[in-house]
Write a protein that holds these residues in place. Sequence first.
Motif, PDB file in Angstrom:
ATOM      1  N   LEU A  63       3.979   8.008  14.344  1.00 29.25           N
ATOM      2  CA  LEU A  63       4.911   9.313  14.369  1.00 29.25           C
ATOM      3  C   LEU A  63       6.555   8.662  14.785  1.00 29.25           C
ATOM      4  CD1 LEU A  63       5.503  12.443  13.823  1.00 29.25           C
ATOM      5  CD2 LEU A  63       4.140  13.018  15.319  1.00 29.25           C
ATOM      6  N   GLY A  64       5.831   7.731  16.342  1.00 32.17           N
ATOM      7  CA  GLY A  64       6.684   7.781  16.857  1.00 32.17           C
ATOM      8  C   GLY A  64       7.695   6.918  16.616  1.00 32.17           C
ATOM      9  N   TYR A  65       7.760   5.617  15.600  1.00 35.92           N
ATOM     10  CA  TYR A  65       7.992   4.657  15.184  1.00 35.92           C
ATOM     11  C   TYR A  65       8.760   5.483  13.749  1.00 35.92           C
ATOM     12  CZ  TYR A  65       7.345   0.517  17.715  1.00 35.92           C
ATOM     13  OH  TYR A  65       7.410  -0.520  18.681  1.00 35.92           O
ATOM     14  N   VAL A  66       8.464   6.074  13.288  1.00 35.34           N
ATOM     15  CA  VAL A  66       9.088   7.008  12.176  1.00 35.34           C
ATOM     16  C   VAL A  66      10.249   7.714  12.963  1.00 35.34           C
ATOM     17  CG1 VAL A  66       9.306   8.718  10.332  1.00 35.34           C
ATOM     18  CG2 VAL A  66       7.549   7.073  10.225  1.00 35.34           C
ATOM     19  N   ILE A  67      10.373   8.613  13.868  1.00 32.51           N
ATOM     20  CA  ILE A  67      10.869   8.982  14.900  1.00 32.51           C
ATOM     21  C   ILE A  67      12.640   8.159  15.254  1.00 32.51           C
ATOM     22  CG2 ILE A  67      11.668  10.885  16.381  1.00 32.51           C
ATOM     23  CD1 ILE A  67       9.007  11.783  16.262  1.00 32.51           C
ATOM     24  N   LEU A  68      11.526   6.856  15.961  1.00 34.75           N
ATOM     25  CA  LEU A  68      12.537   5.883  16.042  1.00 34.75           C
ATOM     26  C   LEU A  68      13.866   5.735  15.141  1.00 34.75           C
ATOM     27  CD1 LEU A  68      11.128   4.123  19.161  1.00 34.75           C
ATOM     28  CD2 LEU A  68      12.873   5.675  19.569  1.00 34.75           C
ATOM     29  N   GLY A  69      12.772   5.472  13.682  1.00 32.14           N
ATOM     30  CA  GLY A  69      13.347   5.139  12.813  1.00 32.14           C
ATOM     31  C   GLY A  69      14.774   6.055  12.169  1.00 32.14           C
ATOM     32  N   GLY A  70      14.227   6.991  11.968  1.00 30.82           N
ATOM     33  CA  GLY A  70      15.244   8.090  11.725  1.00 30.82           C
ATOM     34  C   GLY A  70      16.689   8.182  12.625  1.00 30.82           C
ATOM     35  N   ALA A  71      15.636   8.148  14.092  1.00 34.13           N
ATOM     36  CA  ALA A  71      16.932   8.863  14.933  1.00 34.13           C
ATOM     37  C   ALA A  71      17.738   7.297  14.637  1.00 34.13           C
ATOM     38  CB  ALA A  71      16.185   8.602  15.912  1.00 34.13           C
ATOM     39  N   PHE A  72      17.870   6.634  14.733  1.00 31.71           N
ATOM     40  CA  PHE A  72      18.567   4.683  14.702  1.00 31.71           C
ATOM     41  C   PHE A  72      19.353   5.191  13.917  1.00 31.71           C
ATOM     42  CE2 PHE A  72      19.652   0.414  13.471  1.00 31.71           C
ATOM     43  CZ  PHE A  72      19.992  -0.144  14.744  1.00 31.71           C
ATOM     44  N   MET A  73      18.656   4.902  12.232  1.00 31.14           N
ATOM     45  CA  MET A  73      19.586   4.756  11.291  1.00 31.14           C
ATOM     46  C   MET A  73      20.842   6.148  11.271  1.00 31.14           C
ATOM     47  SD  MET A  73      19.625   1.646  10.267  1.00 31.14           S
ATOM     48  CE  MET A  73      20.477   2.482   8.842  1.00 31.14           C
ATOM     49  N   GLY A  74      19.818   7.536  11.873  1.00 31.72           N
ATOM     50  CA  GLY A  74      20.962   8.485  12.006  1.00 31.72           C
ATOM     51  C   GLY A  74      21.970   8.230  12.723  1.00 31.72           C
ATOM     52  N   ALA A  75      22.015   7.755  13.526  1.00 31.50           N
ATOM     53  CA  ALA A  75      22.777   7.407  14.341  1.00 31.50           C
ATOM     54  C   ALA A  75      24.505   6.850  14.407  1.00 31.50           C
ATOM     55  CB  ALA A  75      22.702   7.247  16.285  1.00 31.50           C
TER      56      ALA A  75
END
Length: 267
Positions: free
Chosen positions: A154-166
């Motif tokens: 879950l943490g990595y999915v949130i990080l991945g979504g936030a990084f690529m969202g940025a």
Amino acid sequence: MHDFANMGTRRFGRVNWLGLATLCSREMQRFMAVWTQTLLAPLATAGLFLVIFTIAIGPTRGDVMGVPFTHFIAPGILMMTVIQNAFANSSSSIVIGKVQGNIVDTLMPPLSPAELVVGYLVGSVGRGLFVAAAISVGLAIFVGIVPQHPLMLLGYVILGGAFMGAVGIVAGIYANKFDQMAAITNFVVTPLAFLSGTFYSVDALPPVLRQITYFNPIFYLIDGARYAVLGVSDSAPALGAVISLGSTLAVSGIALAMFTRGYRLKA
């Protein structure tokens, strides 16, 4: 673009919670309104990747890092799908607004640059979470894979979504038309995603390519997801989390600066 010098004196306080919630809601509703395109299609694409690689390579390929090849590539496909959709959500929202001329509807309300960045990121992370949940259910049913460390995943999915969202925010602000966005997707995002260890272990690469891979932040997202699901990885999960968080903050800072300056947003 705005006068943010007196943010502390805004009549609704330092944070425009209502405006921020409205922007977040809009970004979530954007992909939910066309869920067959934004949620069902990525699930089908991930399934096709898994089937094709399993049929073409799986029978002749031995275990990778001690796990069957199909199991090895499954977490990478999950994370790759998450980051591609997170990027598409924020980048398409901004570039469509610019092309249609209604980006002003987002820029004119009393929202600070930080609130704009957060609003777009929430939409990207939300879409990534929905996609990850759908693929995880599919993997559990059809492949029999259940994450060993679900909270880490879950943490990595949130990080991945936030990084690529940025990254999507930066790309969306930079691009003034669809062909520019297509070029960024085809020549930057897609190569970084496919050359990140999704379908192979970096130990199989020549030393030079292996060192280059370590500079790819998407590698750490893929590798972290693999550890969260299977318990095996090419790098330390804690190191990957730190690099992923640092990369997210760095790109979000660039997006913040672009909104603050009104870069490619001013008429």
